[in-house]
Scaffold this motif. Structure first.
Motif, short mmCIF file in Angstrom:
data_model
loop_
_atom_site.label_atom_id
_atom_site.label_comp_id
_atom_site.label_asym_id
_atom_site.label_seq_id
_atom_site.Cartn_x
_atom_site.Cartn_y
_atom_site.Cartn_z
N TRP A 133 0.83 -1.21 0.00
CA TRP A 133 0.00 0.00 0.00
C TRP A 133 0.86 1.26 0.00
O TRP A 133 0.58 2.22 -0.73
CB TRP A 133 -0.92 -0.02 1.22
N ILE A 134 1.90 1.27 0.80
CA ILE A 134 2.76 2.45 0.89
C ILE A 134 3.42 2.73 -0.46
O ILE A 134 3.47 3.88 -0.92
CB ILE A 134 3.82 2.26 2.00
N VAL A 135 3.94 1.70 -1.11
CA VAL A 135 4.59 1.90 -2.41
C VAL A 135 3.59 2.39 -3.45
O VAL A 135 3.87 3.33 -4.23
CB VAL A 135 5.26 0.60 -2.87
N LEU A 136 2.39 1.81 -3.46
CA LEU A 136 1.37 2.21 -4.43
C LEU A 136 0.96 3.66 -4.22
O LEU A 136 0.94 4.47 -5.17
CB LEU A 136 0.14 1.29 -4.29
N VAL A 137 0.64 4.03 -2.99
CA VAL A 137 0.13 5.38 -2.72
C VAL A 137 1.25 6.41 -2.84
O VAL A 137 1.01 7.55 -3.25
CB VAL A 137 -0.53 5.42 -1.32
N ALA A 237 -6.83 8.61 -0.20
CA ALA A 237 -5.98 8.67 -1.40
C ALA A 237 -6.79 8.61 -2.68
O ALA A 237 -6.24 8.30 -3.75
CB ALA A 237 -4.97 7.52 -1.36
N THR A 238 -8.08 8.94 -2.61
CA THR A 238 -8.95 8.79 -3.77
C THR A 238 -8.47 9.57 -4.98
O THR A 238 -8.38 9.04 -6.10
CB THR A 238 -10.38 9.23 -3.41
N VAL A 239 -8.15 10.84 -4.80
CA VAL A 239 -7.76 11.68 -5.93
C VAL A 239 -6.47 11.17 -6.57
O VAL A 239 -6.36 11.10 -7.80
CB VAL A 239 -7.61 13.14 -5.49
N ALA A 240 -5.48 10.84 -5.76
CA ALA A 240 -4.21 10.36 -6.29
C ALA A 240 -4.40 9.06 -7.06
O ALA A 240 -3.84 8.88 -8.16
CB ALA A 240 -3.21 10.17 -5.16
N LEU A 241 -5.19 8.14 -6.51
CA LEU A 241 -5.41 6.87 -7.20
C LEU A 241 -6.24 7.06 -8.46
O LEU A 241 -6.02 6.38 -9.46
CB LEU A 241 -6.12 5.90 -6.24
N ALA A 242 -7.19 8.00 -8.43
CA ALA A 242 -7.99 8.27 -9.63
C ALA A 242 -7.12 8.83 -10.74
O ALA A 242 -7.27 8.47 -11.92
CB ALA A 242 -9.12 9.23 -9.29
N ASP A 243 -6.20 9.72 -10.40
CA ASP A 243 -5.31 10.29 -11.40
C ASP A 243 -4.42 9.21 -12.01
O ASP A 243 -4.23 9.16 -13.23
CB ASP A 243 -4.45 11.38 -10.76
N SER A 244 -3.88 8.33 -11.17
CA SER A 244 -3.03 7.25 -11.68
C SER A 244 -3.82 6.29 -12.56
O SER A 244 -3.34 5.85 -13.61
CB SER A 244 -2.40 6.48 -10.51
N ALA A 245 -5.06 5.97 -12.14
CA ALA A 245 -5.89 5.08 -12.95
C ALA A 245 -6.21 5.71 -14.30
O ALA A 245 -6.15 5.03 -15.35
CB ALA A 245 -7.19 4.76 -12.20
N LEU A 246 -6.51 6.99 -14.30
CA LEU A 246 -6.79 7.70 -15.56
C LEU A 246 -5.60 7.63 -16.50
O LEU A 246 -5.75 7.35 -17.70
CB LEU A 246 -7.15 9.15 -15.24
N VAL A 247 -4.42 7.89 -15.97
CA VAL A 247 -3.21 7.90 -16.80
C VAL A 247 -2.92 6.51 -17.35
O VAL A 247 -2.63 6.33 -18.54
CB VAL A 247 -2.02 8.43 -15.98
N LEU A 248 -2.98 5.49 -16.50
CA LEU A 248 -2.66 4.14 -16.94
C LEU A 248 -3.65 3.64 -17.98
O LEU A 248 -3.26 3.00 -18.97
CB LEU A 248 -2.62 3.20 -15.74
N ILE A 249 -4.93 3.91 -17.76
CA ILE A 249 -5.93 3.45 -18.72
C ILE A 249 -5.76 4.14 -20.08
O ILE A 249 -5.79 3.50 -21.13
CB ILE A 249 -7.35 3.69 -18.17
#
Length: 386
Positions: A133-137, A237-249
């Motif tokens: 979790w720490i590495v992902l976030v 961490a919703t916003v950070a994870l949403a941004d990463s998901a958007l970029v990866l997709i």
């Protein structure tokens, strides 16, 4: 550690970080002018990234001093956070000076997260998910450093939520680092808000992301059984994870490298929708504020956990809508046949060079920019540098 100690630590972190960031700005102004203009050469660009070092030093020094002056059995938690965050800050500083391979950076982050879990006394069963979790976030928050003032502003909101959760449990020791980080981020915002005079760089971005992720993991580990920490804290961490998901997709769909920087983050897409640079930061802060408020209320027991379902659903809908915003220009006709362009690019052919400059915006620059719909270069919006 008491409330007065937390307040004093926060004020000190704000003051020290603001002073250090001001010193970085003055150093940039005194840097040797380059052909690009005063304060805009390669050396000046590297110096601007020392704003992240100012945040790390200001926050770390205050937390270390409070830890030394308040011996209350907090050696495991505070010491673990200082050791891990200091490690990734040093990693970021080296990366700012000389770029490192992604695999090496990921390995060092995992080692630092393991160090935090070990020093904080996490059991092996809890340490593994905490490290992952720490590495992902950490990387998710670090990738938010793509627009003036964006990451520090979001960090203030997120750290405030972490401090509130720790205070609800009466564990002010766990709230020390988030409180100091929030205050230090405010101090840095005085110089990194648009138009930014200093930048976080990898030093500050990794330090901020790692501190937020580690504090969340430790608060969840020490949460009483009655708390719904497993459901509430990840939403911070919703916003950070949403941004990463958007970029990866979007990169996966476009056939682009997943770990190479580009102008396809949320802030860049908002810019395409004619939102200003400060406006994009405000939108992101408001987006972060909703899950933080929901998570803290659920954690405190004043809101039913079922309300948390609305947060990922709304964020997922926002990501789906932002995916429809074009950020990759198609290759010119006949280019593929001539072999001049085989991949889509984030820079429209008509706006690949800034007015009055022969340097392409999408190549070989330290901070590539995504031009707004008008074709003018957008100051303050920078592509992901990691």
């Amino acid at each position: 550690m008491n409330v007065l100690g937390i307040i004093a630590s926060a004020v000190a972190a704000l003051f020290i970080t603001a002073v250090l960031a001001k010193g970085v700005h003055r150093t940039v102004l005194r840097s040797r002018p380059a052909p690009e203009g005063p304060g805009r050469g390669p050396r000046a660009r590297k110096l601007r990234k020392l704003g992240g070092a100012a945040l790390a030093l200001g926050t770390g020094a205050v937390v270390a001093a409070a830890w030394a002056l308040g011996p209350d059995g907090s050696a495991g938690t505070v010491g673990a956070l200082l050791a891990g965050a200091g490690t990734v800050a040093a990693l970021g500083l080296v990366h700012d000076l000389r770029p490192l391979p992604f695999a090496l950076r990921l390995t060092v982050q995992a080692a630092a997260a393991t160090l935090v879990a070990h020093l904080a006394g996490l059991s092996p069963a809890a340490a593994l998910p905490a490290v992952l979790w720490i590495v992902l976030v950490t990387n998710a928050f670090a990738l938010l450093d793509n627009s003036d003032g964006l990451l520090p502003a979001v960090a203030v909101v997120t750290a405030g939520g972490l401090f509130t959760c720790a205070a609800v449990d009466g564990r002010l020791v766990l709230g020390l680092f988030p409180a100091a980080l929030a205050a230090g981020s405010v101090g840095l915002l005085l110089h990194s808000w648009h138009p930014a005079r200093v930048h976080l760089g990898s030093t500050g971005a990794l330090f901020t992301g790692f501190a937020l992720a580690s504090c969340g993991a430790l608060i969840q580990f020490h949460a009483p059984q009655g708390r719904t920490a497993w459901a509430a804290l990840p939403l911070l961490a919703t916003v950070a994870l949403a941004d990463s998901a958007l970029v990866l997709i979007s990169r996966r769909r476009a056939g682009r490298p997943l770990v190479r920087g580009g102008g396809d983050h949320i802030a860049h897409r908002l810019r395409r929708l004619r939102v200003t640079v400060p406006g994009a930061a405000v939108v992101m802060v408001l987006w972060a504020l909703v899950p933080v408020l929901a998570a803290t209320l659920v954690y405190a027991g004043t809101l039913h956990p079922a309300f948390l379902l609305a947060v990922p659903l709304a964020s997922g809908a926002a990501v789906a809508a932002l995916l429809r915003v074009p950020v990759y220009a198609a290759a010119p006709r006949g280019a593929a046949a001539r072999g001049t362009a085989s991949r889509p690019t984030a820079f429209p052919p008509a706006a690949r060079t800034a007015p009055g400059s022969a340097v392409p915006l999408g190549t070989a620059t330290a901070n590539p920019t995504v031009p707004p719909p008008t074709g003018r270069p957008s100051a303050g919006i920078t592509a992901d540098r990691r």
